[in-house]
Write a protein that holds these residues in place. Structure first.
Motif, PDB file in Angstrom:
ATOM      1  N   LEU A 199      45.239  45.363  49.018  1.00  0.00           N
ATOM      2  CA  LEU A 199      46.512  44.689  48.772  1.00  0.00           C
ATOM      3  C   LEU A 199      47.405  45.496  47.842  1.00  0.00           C
ATOM      4  CD1 LEU A 199      45.203  41.034  48.425  1.00  0.00           C
ATOM      5  CD2 LEU A 199      46.463  42.020  50.348  1.00  0.00           C
ATOM      6  N   SER A 200      46.816  46.118  46.839  1.00  0.00           N
ATOM      7  CA  SER A 200      47.600  46.950  45.918  1.00  0.00           C
ATOM      8  C   SER A 200      48.257  48.108  46.657  1.00  0.00           C
ATOM      9  CB  SER A 200      46.708  47.480  44.800  1.00  0.00           C
ATOM     10  OG  SER A 200      46.299  46.431  43.956  1.00  0.00           O
ATOM     11  N   ARG A 218      49.321  48.083  49.626  1.00  0.00           N
ATOM     12  CA  ARG A 218      50.419  47.571  50.460  1.00  0.00           C
ATOM     13  C   ARG A 218      51.616  47.118  49.637  1.00  0.00           C
ATOM     14  NH1 ARG A 218      48.954  43.956  55.392  1.00  0.00           N
ATOM     15  NH2 ARG A 218      51.179  44.185  55.362  1.00  0.00           N
ATOM     16  N   LEU A 219      51.467  47.086  48.358  1.00  0.00           N
ATOM     17  CA  LEU A 219      52.495  46.550  47.471  1.00  0.00           C
ATOM     18  C   LEU A 219      53.754  47.402  47.530  1.00  0.00           C
ATOM     19  CD1 LEU A 219      52.951  44.307  45.407  1.00  0.00           C
ATOM     20  CD2 LEU A 219      52.094  45.835  43.653  1.00  0.00           C
ATOM     21  N   LEU A 264      57.126  42.722  42.912  1.00  0.00           N
ATOM     22  CA  LEU A 264      55.857  42.270  42.353  1.00  0.00           C
ATOM     23  C   LEU A 264      55.078  43.474  41.836  1.00  0.00           C
ATOM     24  CD1 LEU A 264      54.174  39.597  42.134  1.00  0.00           C
ATOM     25  CD2 LEU A 264      53.050  40.294  44.241  1.00  0.00           C
ATOM     26  N   THR A 265      54.637  43.424  40.575  1.00  0.00           N
ATOM     27  CA  THR A 265      53.864  44.537  40.017  1.00  0.00           C
ATOM     28  C   THR A 265      52.401  44.422  40.448  1.00  0.00           C
ATOM     29  OG1 THR A 265      53.229  43.396  37.976  1.00  0.00           O
ATOM     30  CG2 THR A 265      55.369  44.576  37.970  1.00  0.00           C
ATOM     31  N   ASN A 266      51.691  45.520  40.335  1.00  0.00           N
ATOM     32  CA  ASN A 266      50.272  45.534  40.666  1.00  0.00           C
ATOM     33  C   ASN A 266      49.520  44.521  39.788  1.00  0.00           C
ATOM     34  OD1 ASN A 266      48.002  46.603  42.125  1.00  0.00           O
ATOM     35  ND2 ASN A 266      47.419  47.601  40.216  1.00  0.00           N
ATOM     36  N   LEU A 280      50.248  41.019  41.096  1.00  0.00           N
ATOM     37  CA  LEU A 280      49.533  40.807  42.346  1.00  0.00           C
ATOM     38  C   LEU A 280      48.055  40.536  42.083  1.00  0.00           C
ATOM     39  CD1 LEU A 280      49.573  40.982  45.523  1.00  0.00           C
ATOM     40  CD2 LEU A 280      48.783  43.346  45.182  1.00  0.00           C
ATOM     41  N   ARG A 281      47.438  41.353  41.251  1.00  0.00           N
ATOM     42  CA  ARG A 281      46.019  41.165  40.931  1.00  0.00           C
ATOM     43  C   ARG A 281      45.778  39.818  40.262  1.00  0.00           C
ATOM     44  NH1 ARG A 281      42.350  45.095  41.173  1.00  0.00           N
ATOM     45  NH2 ARG A 281      43.038  47.076  42.035  1.00  0.00           N
TER      46      ARG A 281
END
Length: 94
Positions: free
Chosen positions: A55-56, A58-59, A63-65, A68-69
């Motif tokens: 997912l990271s 694809r960021l 939205l920051t990593n 997202l996490r």
């Protein structure tokens, strides 16, 4: 767009997100059922790391990593908690 229009758009997105989260939990439950049949543990650290890494990668947005996490760690915890609740209710797992 004006403020009410933007809010309406966000509400529609929120409705879709809730639907997707519910569907995700349904699928997670199916995975939990398979884990139970195979005698596997609910928590798989390696799998979660792979998911977060995917997912990271694809960021691509505001939205920051880290954000997202944080979101996905909570989603994953909710999935694990749900699986555990269902498995505990089926006393044959433990």
């Amino acid at each position: 767009m004006n403020l009410p229009q933007l809010r309406t758009h966000i509400e529609r997105l929120d409705d879709r997100i809730v639907g997707l989260l519910n569907r995700r939990l349904e699928l997670a439950q199916q995975i939990g059922d398979l884990k139970m049949q195979n005698g596997d543990k609910v928590y798989n650290r390696q799998r979660e790391r792979q998911l977060l890494a995917r997912l990271s990668a694809r960021l691509a947005g505001p939205l920051t990593n880290q954000e997202l996490r944080s979101i996905y760690q909570r989603i994953l915890k909710a999935s694990r908690d749900h699986q555990k609740r269902v498995l505990i209710s089926r006393k044959d797992y433990f």
